[in-house]
Design a protein around this motif. Structure first.
Motif, mmCIF file in Angstrom:
data_model
loop_
_atom_site.group_PDB
_atom_site.id
_atom_site.type_symbol
_atom_site.label_atom_id
_atom_site.label_comp_id
_atom_site.label_asym_id
_atom_site.label_seq_id
_atom_site.Cartn_x
_atom_site.Cartn_y
_atom_site.Cartn_z
ATOM 1 N N TYR A 34 0.893 -1.285 -0.043
ATOM 2 C CA TYR A 34 -0.056 0.014 -0.051
ATOM 3 C C TYR A 34 0.898 1.226 0.206
ATOM 4 O O TYR A 34 0.606 2.256 -0.859
ATOM 5 N N GLY A 35 1.662 1.162 1.072
ATOM 6 C CA GLY A 35 2.562 2.607 1.230
ATOM 7 C C GLY A 35 3.611 2.832 0.264
ATOM 8 O O GLY A 35 4.270 3.946 0.193
ATOM 9 N N MET A 111 7.730 -8.464 10.451
ATOM 10 C CA MET A 111 6.653 -7.645 10.551
ATOM 11 C C MET A 111 6.008 -7.576 8.850
ATOM 12 O O MET A 111 4.734 -7.397 8.608
ATOM 13 N N LYS A 115 2.162 -8.276 8.441
ATOM 14 C CA LYS A 115 1.402 -7.019 8.069
ATOM 15 C C LYS A 115 0.711 -7.556 6.584
ATOM 16 O O LYS A 115 -0.735 -7.233 6.817
ATOM 17 N N PRO A 176 13.847 -0.549 16.646
ATOM 18 C CA PRO A 176 13.897 0.918 16.776
ATOM 19 C C PRO A 176 13.268 1.539 17.868
ATOM 20 O O PRO A 176 13.894 2.278 18.789
ATOM 21 N N MET A 177 12.182 0.732 18.596
ATOM 22 C CA MET A 177 11.839 0.993 19.922
ATOM 23 C C MET A 177 12.739 0.911 20.980
ATOM 24 O O MET A 177 12.931 1.571 21.884
ATOM 25 N N LYS B 30 -3.513 0.332 11.091
ATOM 26 C CA LYS B 30 -3.582 -0.511 10.009
ATOM 27 C C LYS B 30 -2.425 -0.051 8.918
ATOM 28 O O LYS B 30 -1.709 -1.161 8.573
ATOM 29 N N HIS B 31 -2.415 1.039 8.606
ATOM 30 C CA HIS B 31 -1.644 1.229 7.306
ATOM 31 C C HIS B 31 -0.333 2.327 7.557
ATOM 32 O O HIS B 31 0.419 2.499 6.746
ATOM 33 N N TYR B 34 1.916 6.694 6.141
ATOM 34 C CA TYR B 34 2.139 6.886 4.796
ATOM 35 C C TYR B 34 0.685 6.173 3.818
ATOM 36 O O TYR B 34 0.373 6.584 3.112
ATOM 37 N N GLY B 35 0.453 5.117 4.212
ATOM 38 C CA GLY B 35 -0.452 4.270 3.590
ATOM 39 C C GLY B 35 -1.896 4.497 3.900
ATOM 40 O O GLY B 35 -2.958 4.158 2.859
ATOM 41 N N ARG B 37 -5.457 6.221 3.834
ATOM 42 C CA ARG B 37 -6.252 7.184 3.015
ATOM 43 C C ARG B 37 -7.348 7.902 3.839
ATOM 44 O O ARG B 37 -7.840 7.370 4.526
ATOM 45 N N ASP B 40 -10.631 6.769 3.402
ATOM 46 C CA ASP B 40 -11.007 5.409 4.200
ATOM 47 C C ASP B 40 -11.168 5.732 5.542
ATOM 48 O O ASP B 40 -12.189 5.111 6.130
ATOM 49 N N MET B 111 2.824 -2.787 17.084
ATOM 50 C CA MET B 111 3.352 -2.549 15.591
ATOM 51 C C MET B 111 3.197 -0.919 14.955
ATOM 52 O O MET B 111 4.058 -0.575 14.243
ATOM 53 N N ILE B 114 5.925 0.796 16.841
ATOM 54 C CA ILE B 114 7.308 0.541 16.286
ATOM 55 C C ILE B 114 7.496 1.181 14.885
ATOM 56 O O ILE B 114 8.500 1.461 14.694
ATOM 57 N N LYS B 115 6.451 0.861 14.003
ATOM 58 C CA LYS B 115 6.439 1.346 12.740
ATOM 59 C C LYS B 115 6.765 2.718 12.376
ATOM 60 O O LYS B 115 7.630 3.112 11.726
ATOM 61 N N ILE B 117 7.818 4.880 14.775
ATOM 62 C CA ILE B 117 9.367 4.947 15.608
ATOM 63 C C ILE B 117 10.298 5.159 14.269
ATOM 64 O O ILE B 117 11.126 5.728 14.035
#
Lengths: 212, 212
Positions: A34-35, A111, A115, A176-177, B30-31, B34-35, B37, B40, B111, B114-115, B117
């Motif tokens: 998606y991203g 991940m 995902k 990263p965390m 969820k996204h 970046y991902g 919308r 959405d 998640m 983490i993402k 970060i």
DNA sequence: GTCTATACACTGATAGAC
DNA sequence: GTCTATCAGTGTATAGAC
């Protein structure tokens, strides 16, 4: 192919297709289907955007190639459990070594897989079915056989598998965390964490849980 | 405000702003920033896209609101370690109960954090700094004090913290994967996994690692 | 095989009616 | 406060020159 010289490109042994796949892996793992941006993949590969479509018709087909590769490597790690000549614990130890080295090399892989499974359960269902056929992945069955013949203690095999996967993959996924939360507490991630320490720590958990 | 009736909306007690924030939390988790919308988010909230901009100027500001809320709740769980009247192990057990219930309610939170970060380390650095000031998060310091006065065994405190976090958060994060890999092995995730089982399992790990 | 140029759809954001 | 209509920017994908 007919290019007699090789200016501007530092990696002469890598074909364009491989460079694109490497770049796609990197970008897709970071942002997901998606991203991810095609321009980002093209820049990372050091080529033009149009070439992406020349080699892989469209974005989704490119993603499938990357995802299939990741999933295959992931399931490959489970092969060791089919080796019935080794003891249950020996097989677990080998698996721990392999899967941790695998994650050390591809820290974002779990991940990425999680995902994309979450976003597209049907696709994964089908791919697991194939992997199951070819590889007989049976961590849990191996454990339950071991319990029956007294090789290991009686445990909750599903929860054990969940704990094991958690211990092995989360540190890489969440690095990263951890980096920041350790620093905030006067510790240093690069110093306090490495794959060998983690392997030992997980093996201790296995020894404790399954008994001597 | 001046609307005398309430057709078409099933939740009269939720303000539009809250509905948007709930929807935004769901979609962003969820996204990612970046991902995700805007359409959405609007659809999920059951309102028009333009309203998103009316309440929160733009996408990034909306995301910040969601991310700040998530991070605050996350750090809140660490408060228990400041309570010096409880034993180290007691504090750990309370933390385990709380953090697992927290993840059960917001399975994708870890998640998400983490993402984001990973995508924006500087922002997180600053936010952790604030959280640190206000809340004195010191899991590791508590452990090391406990080791000094003989309350618990001498262990690698950083690795212990990593293992603990792994055991508590990964199962929720990876549930889509576990669902399928358990099914492929004749098990059922909904039946074989629940929060209470996990709590007990993690507490066993703590008992074993820190000693009786 | 690789590039530039461009078509076309979608996304975030704004203007303006109600 | 909430909607419709619409714009500018970006994204995927393609056509065509070399």
């Amino acid at each position: 192919m007919v290019k007699p010289y090789n200016q501007m490109k530092q990696l002469g042994d890598n074909s364009t297709e491989e460079k694109i796949l490497d770049a796609a892996k990197e970008v897709f793992m970071k942002h997901g289907l998606y991203g991810a941006r095609m321009q980002d993949i093209a820049d990372t590969a050091g080529i033009n955007k149009a070439l992406l479509h020349y080699y892989f018709r469209n974005k989704e087909k490119m993603f499938d190639k990357v995802f299939d590769g990741a999933l295959a490597k992931f399931f490959e790690q489970l092969d060791v459990f089919s080796n019935n000549e080794l003891s249950v614990k020996k097989r677990l130890f080998i698996y721990i070594d392999n899967i941790i080295e695998f994650y050390a090399e591809y820290p974002q892989m779990s991940m990425f897989i999680i995902k994309e499974i979450g976003n597209n359960p049907e696709i994964f269902k089908e791919k697991v079915h194939v992997a199951k056929k070819n590889k007989t992945l049976r961590l849990i069955h191996v454990l339950e056989d071991g319990m029956k013949n007294g090789e290991i203690k009686k445990i909750d095999s599903a929860m054990f598998m969940i704990n094991l996967q958690s211990l092995c993959s989360f540190p890489f996924l969440a690095s990263p965390m951890f980096k920041y939360s350790l620093k905030a507490q006067g510790k240093d991630w690069e110093k306090d964490f490495n794959s060998e320490k983690l392997k030992q720590s997980v093996k201790n958990f296995v020894e404790f849980t399954l008994g001597k």
